[in-house]
Design a protein around this motif. Structure first.
Motif, short mmCIF file in Angstrom:
data_model
loop_
_atom_site.label_atom_id
_atom_site.label_comp_id
_atom_site.label_asym_id
_atom_site.label_seq_id
_atom_site.Cartn_x
_atom_site.Cartn_y
_atom_site.Cartn_z
N PRO A 49 -23.58 -17.90 -48.70
CA PRO A 49 -23.18 -19.17 -49.33
C PRO A 49 -23.10 -20.34 -48.34
O PRO A 49 -23.38 -21.48 -48.70
CB PRO A 49 -21.80 -18.88 -49.92
CG PRO A 49 -21.43 -17.50 -49.55
CD PRO A 49 -22.57 -16.86 -48.84
N LEU A 50 -22.79 -20.05 -47.08
CA LEU A 50 -22.72 -21.11 -46.08
C LEU A 50 -24.11 -21.61 -45.73
O LEU A 50 -24.33 -22.82 -45.56
CB LEU A 50 -22.00 -20.61 -44.83
CG LEU A 50 -20.57 -20.11 -45.08
CD1 LEU A 50 -20.01 -19.47 -43.84
CD2 LEU A 50 -19.69 -21.23 -45.56
N VAL A 51 -25.07 -20.70 -45.62
CA VAL A 51 -26.45 -21.10 -45.35
C VAL A 51 -26.98 -21.94 -46.51
O VAL A 51 -27.62 -22.97 -46.32
CB VAL A 51 -27.34 -19.85 -45.11
CG1 VAL A 51 -28.79 -20.24 -44.99
CG2 VAL A 51 -26.88 -19.11 -43.87
N ALA A 52 -26.68 -21.50 -47.74
CA ALA A 52 -27.12 -22.24 -48.92
C ALA A 52 -26.48 -23.63 -48.96
O ALA A 52 -27.13 -24.61 -49.31
CB ALA A 52 -26.78 -21.46 -50.19
N ARG A 53 -25.21 -23.72 -48.57
CA ARG A 53 -24.54 -25.02 -48.56
C ARG A 53 -25.17 -25.96 -47.54
O ARG A 53 -25.39 -27.15 -47.81
CB ARG A 53 -23.05 -24.86 -48.26
CG ARG A 53 -22.32 -26.21 -48.31
CD ARG A 53 -20.86 -26.12 -47.95
NE ARG A 53 -20.18 -25.12 -48.74
CZ ARG A 53 -19.04 -24.54 -48.36
NH1 ARG A 53 -18.47 -24.87 -47.21
NH2 ARG A 53 -18.46 -23.66 -49.12
N TYR B 292 -28.22 -25.88 -46.53
CA TYR B 292 -29.52 -26.28 -47.09
C TYR B 292 -29.34 -27.39 -48.13
O TYR B 292 -30.10 -28.36 -48.13
CB TYR B 292 -30.23 -25.08 -47.71
CG TYR B 292 -31.51 -25.45 -48.40
CD1 TYR B 292 -32.66 -25.70 -47.65
CD2 TYR B 292 -31.58 -25.60 -49.78
CE1 TYR B 292 -33.84 -26.06 -48.28
CE2 TYR B 292 -32.75 -25.96 -50.40
CZ TYR B 292 -33.88 -26.19 -49.65
OH TYR B 292 -35.04 -26.57 -50.28
N GLU B 293 -28.36 -27.25 -48.99
CA GLU B 293 -28.12 -28.26 -50.03
C GLU B 293 -27.71 -29.60 -49.44
O GLU B 293 -27.96 -30.64 -50.04
CB GLU B 293 -27.07 -27.77 -51.03
CG GLU B 293 -27.52 -26.62 -51.88
CD GLU B 293 -28.75 -26.94 -52.72
OE1 GLU B 293 -28.85 -28.07 -53.23
OE2 GLU B 293 -29.60 -26.06 -52.85
N GLN B 294 -27.08 -29.60 -48.28
CA GLN B 294 -26.63 -30.85 -47.65
C GLN B 294 -27.75 -31.58 -46.93
O GLN B 294 -27.60 -32.74 -46.56
CB GLN B 294 -25.49 -30.57 -46.67
CG GLN B 294 -24.20 -30.17 -47.36
CD GLN B 294 -23.12 -29.81 -46.36
OE1 GLN B 294 -23.37 -29.66 -45.16
NE2 GLN B 294 -21.91 -29.65 -46.85
N MET B 295 -28.88 -30.92 -46.73
CA MET B 295 -30.00 -31.56 -46.05
C MET B 295 -30.67 -32.58 -46.98
O MET B 295 -30.72 -32.39 -48.19
CB MET B 295 -31.02 -30.52 -45.62
CG MET B 295 -30.53 -29.60 -44.52
SD MET B 295 -31.59 -28.19 -44.19
CE MET B 295 -33.11 -28.97 -43.75
#
Length: 170
Positions: free
Chosen positions: A88-92, A94-97
């Motif tokens: 979930p941290l990696v996905a977050r 990515y979403e913030q990029m």
């Protein structure tokens, strides 16, 4: 006063004028200045860091600017084992990029779970939850392999329509 003939004007224009679209120019510029996220999960991150030293010099590719904030990056290099706790941290991140954003999966763990595929807590590849653009295989892949991945991503960014045609016909 010299008289300029029409064929001399055409020759001069042909040798000094380049025609393109704004989209093609932007894509070319994007492909030559990728800013990766300062981010590593396991041993592949050591090879990613080695790519920046004087021996390999990632600056040749315009990617020496590793940023600590995802809002300033356009490339996420997923280097290493992704655990279910980190997913979930990696996905977050990515979403913030900001868009456009790209993902490069580096190493067999990031691609398929690597030697830890039987483990209960390892994600079986970054492509299970992220849209991966380029895969760099190896355990761990050498900096030269990462550079080849950069070149493949550069080609994909600079020629998006050509890549889509190849996907459709390949």
């Amino acid at each position: 006063m010299d008289v300029i003939k029409p064929n001399q004007v055409e020759e001069s224009i042909r040798n000094n004028v380049v025609l393109s679209t704004v989209e093609a120019a932007f894509n070319w510029c994007r492909s030559r200045s990728l800013w990766p996220l300062t981010f590593g999960l396991a041993c592949c991150a050591i090879e990613m860091m080695a790519a920046g030293d004087a021996r390999y010099d990632i600056a040749r590719f315009g990617s020496e600017v590793y940023k600590p904030s995802p809002r300033q990056c356009d490339l996420m290099i997923v280097a290493g084992t992704i655990t279910k706790k980190m997913q979930p941290l990696v996905a977050r991140l990515y979403e913030q990029m900001a868009e456009p954003k790209y993902v490069l999966a580096m190493g067999s763990c990031a691609i398929s779970g690597g030697p830890f595929t039987d483990s209960y807590n390892v994600v079986l590849g970054a492509d299970t939850f992220l849209p991966v653009d380029v895969y760099v295989p190896g355990c761990p892949p050498r900096p030269e392999a990462l550079f080849y991945g950069f070149l493949q991503l550069r080609q994909k960014i600079a020629n998006p329509k050509k890549i889509e045609r190849l996907k459709m016909h390949g």
